[in-house]
Every structure is written in structure tokens, then in C-alpha cells.
Scaffold this active site. Sequence first.
Site, PDB file in Angstrom:
ATOM      1  N   LYS A   1       0.839  -1.198   0.000  1.00 41.47           N
ATOM      2  CA  LYS A   1       0.000   0.000   0.000  1.00 41.47           C
ATOM      3  C   LYS A   1       0.878   1.254   0.000  1.00 41.47           C
ATOM      4  O   LYS A   1       1.919   1.302   0.668  1.00 41.47           O
ATOM      5  CB  LYS A   1      -0.899  -0.042   1.235  1.00 41.47           C
ATOM      6  CG  LYS A   1      -1.980   1.024   1.317  1.00 41.47           C
ATOM      7  CD  LYS A   1      -2.833   0.758   2.555  1.00 41.47           C
ATOM      8  CE  LYS A   1      -3.905   1.806   2.771  1.00 41.47           C
ATOM      9  NZ  LYS A   1      -4.707   1.513   3.991  1.00 41.47           N
TER      10      LYS A   1
ATOM     11  N   SER B   1      -9.631   1.381   3.514  1.00 40.02           N
ATOM     12  CA  SER B   1      -8.869   2.238   2.617  1.00 40.02           C
ATOM     13  C   SER B   1      -7.849   1.476   1.767  1.00 40.02           C
ATOM     14  O   SER B   1      -7.290   2.027   0.822  1.00 40.02           O
ATOM     15  CB  SER B   1      -8.123   3.313   3.423  1.00 40.02           C
ATOM     16  OG  SER B   1      -7.107   2.735   4.239  1.00 40.02           O
TER      17      SER B   1
ATOM     18  N   SER C   1      -9.766  -1.024   7.552  1.00 43.08           N
ATOM     19  CA  SER C   1      -9.170  -0.744   6.245  1.00 43.08           C
ATOM     20  C   SER C   1      -8.454  -1.916   5.594  1.00 43.08           C
ATOM     21  O   SER C   1      -8.045  -1.819   4.446  1.00 43.08           O
ATOM     22  CB  SER C   1      -8.213   0.444   6.351  1.00 43.08           C
ATOM     23  OG  SER C   1      -8.932   1.623   6.612  1.00 43.08           O
TER      24      SER C   1
END
Length: 487
Positions: free
Chosen positions: A81, A163, A187
Amino acid sequence: MPSHESSISQWQEAMERGMLTSRELTISFLQRISRYDKQGVTINAISEINPDALHIADALDRERAVSGSRGPLHGIPVLIKDNIATLDSMHTTAGSLALADSYASHDAFLVTRLRQAGAVILGKTNLTEWANFISDHMPNGYSSRGGQVLNPYGPGRFDVGGSSSGSGAAIAAGFAVVAVGTETSGSILNPSVHNSLVGIKPTVGLISRNGIIPIATSQDTAGPMARTVEDAAILLGVLAGFDPQDPATGRSVGLAPNDYRPYLDPNGLQGTRIGIVRSHYLDKYDSEDQALYDAAIAHLEQAGATIVDPVTIPSEKADWNNLVLIYEFKSGLNAYLKTLNPDFPLRTLQDVLKWNEQHAEQALRYGQALFEQAERTSGTLTEPEYLNQRLYDLKMSRANGIDAVLQEHQLDCLLFPNSSGAGIAAKAGYPSVCVPAGYRSTGKPFGVTFTGTAFSEPTLIKAAYAFEQASLLRRPPAISGPQEADA
């Protein structure tokens, strides 16, 4: 020859037998990214490709030939990420235009672990901007730098989750073998459910937070996202470890195994007591979702679990809010920004706020209300409101929450529909593992989440793996695009 859906162990076997190299495997994923990410179905999950990926793969191939494999991740392409720092030619931006030219000054501790394990860091994934902590109404998967991530199971129709949306969509679409996401509250679990993946949100302190752009130091953690429980467990074993630069990891010493593969037991549900959480956690779900949840419970029971249905978490209707995140964000972000190279101009949250305001048309499509609230705090974490809320959250999520119901019914873990229990586990800093559990008639993925007390990852992995093997419900998305580029 294995396919893009193949597991870590299948790829390792192929490489050990000389059927392919890490270079060839890396090229195959780059071809797939070329075909589907920015053209064709345009998943838009990838924010940056590592220009050294093929060089790394070549070096690992040579090492395998000379001295053998380092372990299960040797030569395996991994995505991370884009809020996780890497000391290389890739940026670390949290999806923000304000950080588009930002380079980290060091590898995150977990990145060091990946490199030591022989992983090929293929690139970075798009995310909901600032890990979904800039605006109170930003769509899941949107960032000002990277645009909108789409769900491979229903591009433009189904929520991609947030997210860690890019990590979820990328692995669902077959852009790498596994990915690393981060979670403060939902997330990892939420996008894993939406993209029909296995996600592990570990106990806070199992994986170092060092080098991850923060939201809340009390809740932040990284974790694996994968197509199978086995792959997620392998990745977890690599990511976890004591970091002298992160005090939270001291909690895990003596409590965290070095390898989670021994807990991959297909009979692991036999004798396991699981509490079924319903009450208001199911209120937002319709009859089709509830039928999928009941079918998952039936699989658990058939595989030997003792089902306690329903159970009630005493504090499930407590006064939950995001005050702790609001207060902790300012001090955490300012601490991260000061680690950047001295010539980078943004050094505080206030600097980022001003930059965004000066570039509002591009950077503030959904505003920055959460940033503004955080900037109004002292940044010293001395406010009584913060201290009282933090202590309240701990009490209500642990002693009056998850631990209370586990002890009352002598349970090994709890089961939630989709990722609906992510919030209370996040406030407790407790682990959860989500697993695919079927699809609605529209094709939208459904999942279930196993949650336990601190450092109960072995128990959760055992239950999740046995459920996965008993049900085998996951199927890949049907996506199409132009012909792949030549290698």
C-alpha cells in the site's frame, strides 16, 4: 503451469522444479497489470511500479541457483500500500497530491522484513486518500493522486472498500500473489470482504508501525491481503517481528510464533467454540446477506465447530466515535513528516492543509474536514477529552466488550457478517481474519470475519483455514481487456 490465481506454495514448487523463474513470474504479473489496470477494465489499483522489480527477480533467481531458497516468499511478487515507506525510487504518498514528490528516508520495518525474505516488491497500490482520513465523505478507493480504484467483481457497480482498496482490487484481479494493506479501523477487513479476499488485521504490535504514514498510533497496523488463508498466513509470518524502534512490538515478544503455517489445519474447527454475533450488526443486511451468513455458520457447524448462537457483546451499543483518531493524527503525522528528506517542504499537518488549500481544485474534491479537526488539537495528547475517550474505548472494547463475551460463553472467537465487527476490534487492538463466504445474486462478494482476543492469531487462522477448506466458496472475478503486451 500455475496461473495468476496460484498460491505461494504452487509458485515455489514451480520455481524449485525449474518450470519458471522469478523473472518470468514477475513479467507475467506486469503483463496482467498492463492489460487490466490502466486500460481495458481499468481497475486502477496500482499507483507505482518498482523499476527495479526485474533486477530484484534476476538476483533472486541467481541466489536460488547458487545457494537455494530463503523461504516461502523467495522470488514472489508482492504489492504494498502506498502509505508504507520504501527507500528506493518509488514515492510514498498516501494517495495525496501534496506528497506526490515525497520519497521516504528509510524502508518501513516490514519492508525490510519482506526484502530479507526474498520478496520481489513489485510496486505500490492506490488507496483511499490518507487511508480515508482526510474527508468525512470521500468515496472508498479515491485519491487525488491516483484517482478511483474499481472492484474487479463489479467495476463501477460494487464498492471496492477502503482504505486498502488498491491492495484488495489488485490481488482480486491477479496483479501479484499477495499484498500488504494497513488498518486503523476496517481498512484491511473491509476491502478484503468487498474483493472476496482473505484479510488479516493483526493484534496491534504484532507488526511494526515504523515507516507507515500514521492515523492513530493506538490502532494502526499493517496486515496481509491474499486469495487464500495459507498465503495470508505465510505473509503474516514474514511481516511480524520485534522492532526496537516500535515500542508496541515489545508486546508480542514470546506471544507471536515465527511461522503461522502449523495452524493451517483442515480439521481446526473441531472442538472450537464460536460465538455468532447478530443483533444490530445484522440490521443493515437484507435477507440475502443473512442467508449467506447462515450458510457460513452451517459450514462451521458441519466442520465440527460448537456454535453459540446468538451472543451479545455487552458494549456493542456504546458511545463509539473517532475522537481518538482525531487527536492522535496530528502528532503522528508531524512525527512522520519530520523523517522526510530535509528539502521536502511540508513538515507539519498545517503545511499539508495550506498546500491543499492552494491546490484545492485538484487536491480537495471532497474537502479536508478531518484534517481541519485534527489541526485544532494541541498535538500533545494532553486534552482530557482525548484521555477520557481513549480509556473509555479500551474498557468498552476489551473488558466490557470482546473479552467479556468470550469469557461469558467460553468462546475461542466471534463470527461477524462481512467486516461489521471491525470497529470494536480496532479500538481494542485485537486481531481479526476475514474469509470469502459466497456471493449475492448480483455477484457482489460476501464474507465473514473471525475475531478474538490479543495475539489469538493462531486460533483465528486455524478456524479461518478450516472454514475455507470446508466451504471453498471463493471464485475469481471475470474481467477482460486487450491482449497482453509482449514480454
